[in-house]
Design a protein around this motif. Structure first.
Motif, PDB file in Angstrom:
ATOM      1  N   PHE A 226       7.867   3.985  -4.902  1.00 65.46           N
ATOM      2  CA  PHE A 226       9.136   4.210  -4.524  1.00 65.46           C
ATOM      3  C   PHE A 226       9.512   4.799  -3.233  1.00 65.46           C
ATOM      4  N   LEU A 227      10.059   3.894  -2.383  1.00 65.36           N
ATOM      5  CA  LEU A 227      10.299   4.409  -1.030  1.00 65.36           C
ATOM      6  C   LEU A 227      11.840   4.827  -0.969  1.00 65.36           C
ATOM      7  N   HIS A 228      11.909   6.230  -0.994  1.00 65.87           N
ATOM      8  CA  HIS A 228      13.341   6.724  -0.805  1.00 65.87           C
ATOM      9  C   HIS A 228      13.473   7.749   0.351  1.00 65.87           C
ATOM     10  N   ILE A 229      12.985   7.263   1.425  1.00 64.09           N
ATOM     11  CA  ILE A 229      13.297   7.848   2.761  1.00 64.09           C
ATOM     12  C   ILE A 229      14.416   7.356   3.191  1.00 64.09           C
TER      13      ILE A 229
ATOM     14  N   LYS B 228       0.814  -1.228   0.109  1.00 65.27           N
ATOM     15  CA  LYS B 228       0.024  -0.151   0.091  1.00 65.27           C
ATOM     16  C   LYS B 228       0.862   1.152   0.007  1.00 65.27           C
ATOM     17  N   SER B 229       0.760   2.117  -0.976  1.00 69.79           N
ATOM     18  CA  SER B 229       1.463   3.407  -1.060  1.00 69.79           C
ATOM     19  C   SER B 229       0.542   4.365  -0.352  1.00 69.79           C
ATOM     20  N   ASN B 230       1.053   5.678  -0.303  1.00 68.30           N
ATOM     21  CA  ASN B 230       0.282   7.081   0.306  1.00 68.30           C
ATOM     22  C   ASN B 230      -0.687   7.421  -0.783  1.00 68.30           C
ATOM     23  N   SER B 231      -0.666   6.745  -2.078  1.00 68.47           N
ATOM     24  CA  SER B 231      -1.291   7.196  -3.086  1.00 68.47           C
ATOM     25  C   SER B 231      -2.236   6.152  -3.634  1.00 68.47           C
ATOM     26  N   PRO B 232      -3.360   6.470  -4.152  1.00 67.59           N
ATOM     27  CA  PRO B 232      -4.409   5.416  -4.557  1.00 67.59           C
ATOM     28  C   PRO B 232      -3.613   4.682  -6.034  1.00 67.59           C
ATOM     29  N   HIS B 233      -4.044   3.370  -6.078  1.00 71.61           N
ATOM     30  CA  HIS B 233      -3.315   2.464  -7.049  1.00 71.61           C
ATOM     31  C   HIS B 233      -3.162   3.062  -8.506  1.00 71.61           C
ATOM     32  N   ALA B 234      -2.216   3.211  -9.180  1.00 73.16           N
ATOM     33  CA  ALA B 234      -2.170   3.862 -10.505  1.00 73.16           C
ATOM     34  C   ALA B 234      -1.096   3.007 -11.162  1.00 73.16           C
ATOM     35  N   GLY B 235      -0.925   1.923 -10.892  1.00 74.81           N
ATOM     36  CA  GLY B 235       0.283   1.177 -11.743  1.00 74.81           C
ATOM     37  C   GLY B 235       1.446   1.205 -11.108  1.00 74.81           C
ATOM     38  N   GLY B 236       2.150   0.201 -11.227  1.00 78.43           N
ATOM     39  CA  GLY B 236       3.621   0.253 -10.953  1.00 78.43           C
ATOM     40  C   GLY B 236       3.597   0.082  -9.367  1.00 78.43           C
TER      41      GLY B 236
ATOM     42  N   LYS C 227       2.415  12.412  -4.969  1.00 72.40           N
ATOM     43  CA  LYS C 227       0.994  12.553  -5.782  1.00 72.40           C
ATOM     44  C   LYS C 227       1.058  11.816  -7.316  1.00 72.40           C
ATOM     45  N   ASN C 228       2.189  12.655  -7.933  1.00 68.08           N
ATOM     46  CA  ASN C 228       2.288  12.647  -9.505  1.00 68.08           C
ATOM     47  C   ASN C 228       3.125  11.318  -9.597  1.00 68.08           C
ATOM     48  N   PHE C 229       4.054  10.801  -8.801  1.00 70.14           N
ATOM     49  CA  PHE C 229       4.972   9.827  -9.385  1.00 70.14           C
ATOM     50  C   PHE C 229       4.975   8.803  -8.343  1.00 70.14           C
ATOM     51  N   ASN C 230       4.348   8.746  -7.212  1.00 70.07           N
ATOM     52  CA  ASN C 230       4.290   7.675  -6.120  1.00 70.07           C
ATOM     53  C   ASN C 230       5.792   7.426  -5.746  1.00 70.07           C
ATOM     54  N   LEU C 231       6.478   8.433  -5.468  1.00 73.74           N
ATOM     55  CA  LEU C 231       7.960   8.435  -4.806  1.00 73.74           C
ATOM     56  C   LEU C 231       7.735   9.342  -3.514  1.00 73.74           C
ATOM     57  N   SER C 232       8.229   8.443  -2.273  1.00 74.34           N
ATOM     58  CA  SER C 232       8.280   9.017  -1.189  1.00 74.34           C
ATOM     59  C   SER C 232      10.131   9.547  -0.842  1.00 74.34           C
ATOM     60  N   LEU C 233       9.941  10.907  -0.684  1.00 76.09           N
ATOM     61  CA  LEU C 233      11.262  11.172  -0.177  1.00 76.09           C
ATOM     62  C   LEU C 233      11.321  11.726   1.228  1.00 76.09           C
ATOM     63  N   GLY C 234      12.515  11.787   1.886  1.00 74.24           N
ATOM     64  CA  GLY C 234      12.226  12.248   3.136  1.00 74.24           C
ATOM     65  C   GLY C 234      12.218  13.762   3.503  1.00 74.24           C
ATOM     66  N   MET C 235      11.374  14.097   4.584  1.00 73.57           N
ATOM     67  CA  MET C 235      11.164  15.380   4.719  1.00 73.57           C
ATOM     68  C   MET C 235      12.482  16.134   5.717  1.00 73.57           C
TER      69      MET C 235
ATOM     70  N   LEU D  53      15.941   9.709  -8.828  1.00 71.33           N
ATOM     71  CA  LEU D  53      16.418  11.006  -9.398  1.00 71.33           C
ATOM     72  C   LEU D  53      15.328  11.623 -10.370  1.00 71.33           C
ATOM     73  N   THR D  54      14.896  10.615 -11.120  1.00 74.47           N
ATOM     74  CA  THR D  54      14.049  11.093 -12.223  1.00 74.47           C
ATOM     75  C   THR D  54      12.651  11.671 -11.538  1.00 74.47           C
ATOM     76  N   GLY D  55      12.253  11.147 -10.720  1.00 76.05           N
ATOM     77  CA  GLY D  55      11.093  11.656  -9.829  1.00 76.05           C
ATOM     78  C   GLY D  55      11.391  12.996  -9.091  1.00 76.05           C
ATOM     79  N   VAL D  56      12.660  13.214  -8.858  1.00 71.95           N
ATOM     80  CA  VAL D  56      12.940  14.402  -8.277  1.00 71.95           C
ATOM     81  C   VAL D  56      12.922  15.413  -9.469  1.00 71.95           C
ATOM     82  N   GLU D  57      13.522  15.063 -10.582  1.00 67.58           N
ATOM     83  CA  GLU D  57      13.818  16.047 -11.729  1.00 67.58           C
ATOM     84  C   GLU D  57      12.366  16.577 -12.172  1.00 67.58           C
ATOM     85  N   MET D  58      11.526  15.471 -12.308  1.00 76.20           N
ATOM     86  CA  MET D  58      10.221  15.912 -12.934  1.00 76.20           C
ATOM     87  C   MET D  58       9.252  16.760 -11.952  1.00 76.20           C
ATOM     88  N   GLY D  59       9.687  16.331 -10.527  1.00 68.45           N
ATOM     89  CA  GLY D  59       8.858  17.042  -9.525  1.00 68.45           C
ATOM     90  C   GLY D  59       9.533  18.442  -9.513  1.00 68.45           C
ATOM     91  N   LEU D  60      10.610  18.758  -9.620  1.00 72.44           N
ATOM     92  CA  LEU D  60      11.172  20.101  -9.491  1.00 72.44           C
ATOM     93  C   LEU D  60      10.452  21.104 -10.852  1.00 72.44           C
TER      94      LEU D  60
END
Ligand code: PLP
Length: 414
Positions: A14-17, A3-11, A329-337, A364-371
């Motif tokens: 990515f837990l990168h905390i 289970k991720s923090n987002s509703p299922h959207a395929g794939g 929300k967009n890429f289902n990737l968790s980063l540390g706060m 890193l791709t998730g971060v670059e797209m998020g930026l």
């Protein structure tokens, strides 16, 4: 089903905390067994395996205690077993985790002297040396430092702290928190003369949260005989007496111990030196991405970059928590706060534990797209820079393999 923090959207998520880290399937399978009698022979065999196996990860021949607790418990165990009310200790506030350990020491009735830092660099061994030299009465009973400060991405040199302490001939104990470095960064409990090393299960060991460790020197054991802080659950002597026979004084976390046995086997299959090299490579790749984005690292001393996580500042006027929310929300990737004084100012990319080149590239791709999506000023090309570096490293590794296989075949032919 994950289970991720987002509703299922395929794939997958990515837990990168920087911990807890993803648990490899092999470890999940190892844990997924029926619970056994923790006073029976099957448990005894498991306990003996993990109690001796874990020593190889701390690089010690001395006892290691395994608590069914998170890392915070093992912090407390280290202090209450070795110290007495009113004892002075020396702590270095490298970031939020060092700060929390300091708060705990105060609550326990200890008198910590806190060396402050700017949260951008590690422990200055020279300051420790000066403080110990100034303490002619030997009132300071312990020096407590965090190896990998998970809030800032700074790695302190424990060997340098030990050498500084040795130069002063001061008898203080050395206690080290390796909660985010154990099993992912070179660490040597015996060689570096550490008295109590504190570890946790949920980072480099690739396990779920729930186990923590104290590796104990003979000097720390001696100190525990006269220390008077109250202790019951954390008591080393009762635990060690039970461990001697392959048991625990209370109900152990049986299934996590199955996981621990598997984790130790996996780390040795890869080879500890290869595990450390992989983390160093990922740290370097992540930093190349950050440099190309034109963003600033929280750690400002290249000699102290942590190989397990990268803490990145967002430009002022921008909110790192908003960026993280956009990425989740967009890429289902968790980063540390960002923690405490760094809240909203930084985000942390965890690249420790069960992480390979492609999982790092996904993060890193998730971060670059998020930026781009969050409108944070940056330059493109971070992902390309990281990719180019990882390709270079892979080419070097294949070259080494082919040179060594030629050498082997030459030897065989001879
Ligand atoms: N020390 C460090 C360096 C940590 O990273 C953490 C947790 O992330 C802790 C201590 C506290 O450990 P826990 O949250 O397992 O109690």
């Amino acid at each position: 089903m994950t289970k991720s923090n987002s509703p299922h959207a395929g794939g997958r998520h990515f837990l990168h905390i920087p911990g807890p880290t993803p648990v490899p399937d092999r470890i999940l399978r190892a844990i997924d067994q029926q619970v056994i009698d923790h006073r029976g022979p099957a448990f005894q065999e498991l306990a003996k395996d993990v109690l001796s196996g874990i020593k190889t990860i701390f690089k010690t021949t001395q006892p290691v205690i395994i608590y069914p607790a998170s890392g915070t418990g093992a912090w407390e165990a280290a202090l209450v077993n070795t110290l007495s009310p009113g004892d002075e200790i020396l702590m270095v506030e490298t970031g939020q985790f060092a700060s929390l350990w300091h708060k705990m020491a105060t609550k326990l009735g200890l008198v910590p002297q806190l060396v402050e830092t700017d949260w951008r660099s590690g422990v200055d061994a020279g300051v420790i040396e000066a403080k110990l030299l100034a303490d002619a009465a030997h009132s300071i009973k312990a020096v407590c430092v965090v190896h990998s400060e998970t809030s800032t991405g700074v790695l302190s040199s424990i060997a340098a702290v030990r050498q500084a302490m040795n130069r002063t001939k001061h008898p203080a104990l050395l206690m080290v928190d390796t909660i985010s470095s154990l099993g992912s960064t070179d660490y040597r409990h015996d060689e570096w003369g550490v008295d109590v090393t504190i570890g946790g299960s949920q980072k480099g060991l690739m396990l779920p949260p729930g186990l923590s460790f104290n590796a104990i020197s003979a000097k720390a054991m001696q100190a525990s005989k006269t220390a008077t802080l109250p202790r019951a659950f954390w008591s080393w002597d009762e635990m060690l007496a039970s461990n001697e026979t392959g048991f625990f004084p209370y109900t152990p976390a049986t299934n996590l111990l199955y996981g621990l046995r598997e984790a130790i086997a996996m780390l040795h299959e890869e080879g500890l030196d290869n595990v450390f090299a992989r983390h160093i490579r990922h740290g370097e790749a992540a930093r190349r991405a950050v440099a190309s984005w034109g963003l600033t690292l929280q750690c400002n001393n290249p000699a102290e970059y942590s190989p397990v996580l990268t803490t990145v500042q967002v430009p002022s006027g921008h909110d790192a928590d908003h960026l993280r929310a956009v990425i989740l929300k967009n890429f289902n990737l968790s980063l540390g706060m960002g923690l405490a004084r760094l809240k909203g100012k930084v985000f942390r990319i965890g690249h420790l534990g069960d992480c390979n080149d492609l999982s790092l590239m996904a993060a890193l791709t998730g971060v670059e797209m998020g930026l781009a999506l969050a409108g944070i000023p940056h330059q493109k090309g971070g992902v390309d820079a990281a990719m180019a570096y990882l390709v270079e490293c892979a080419a070097e590794r294949s070259e080494k393999i082919s040179v060594s296989s030629v050498a082997t075949s030459v030897r065989v032919a001879a």
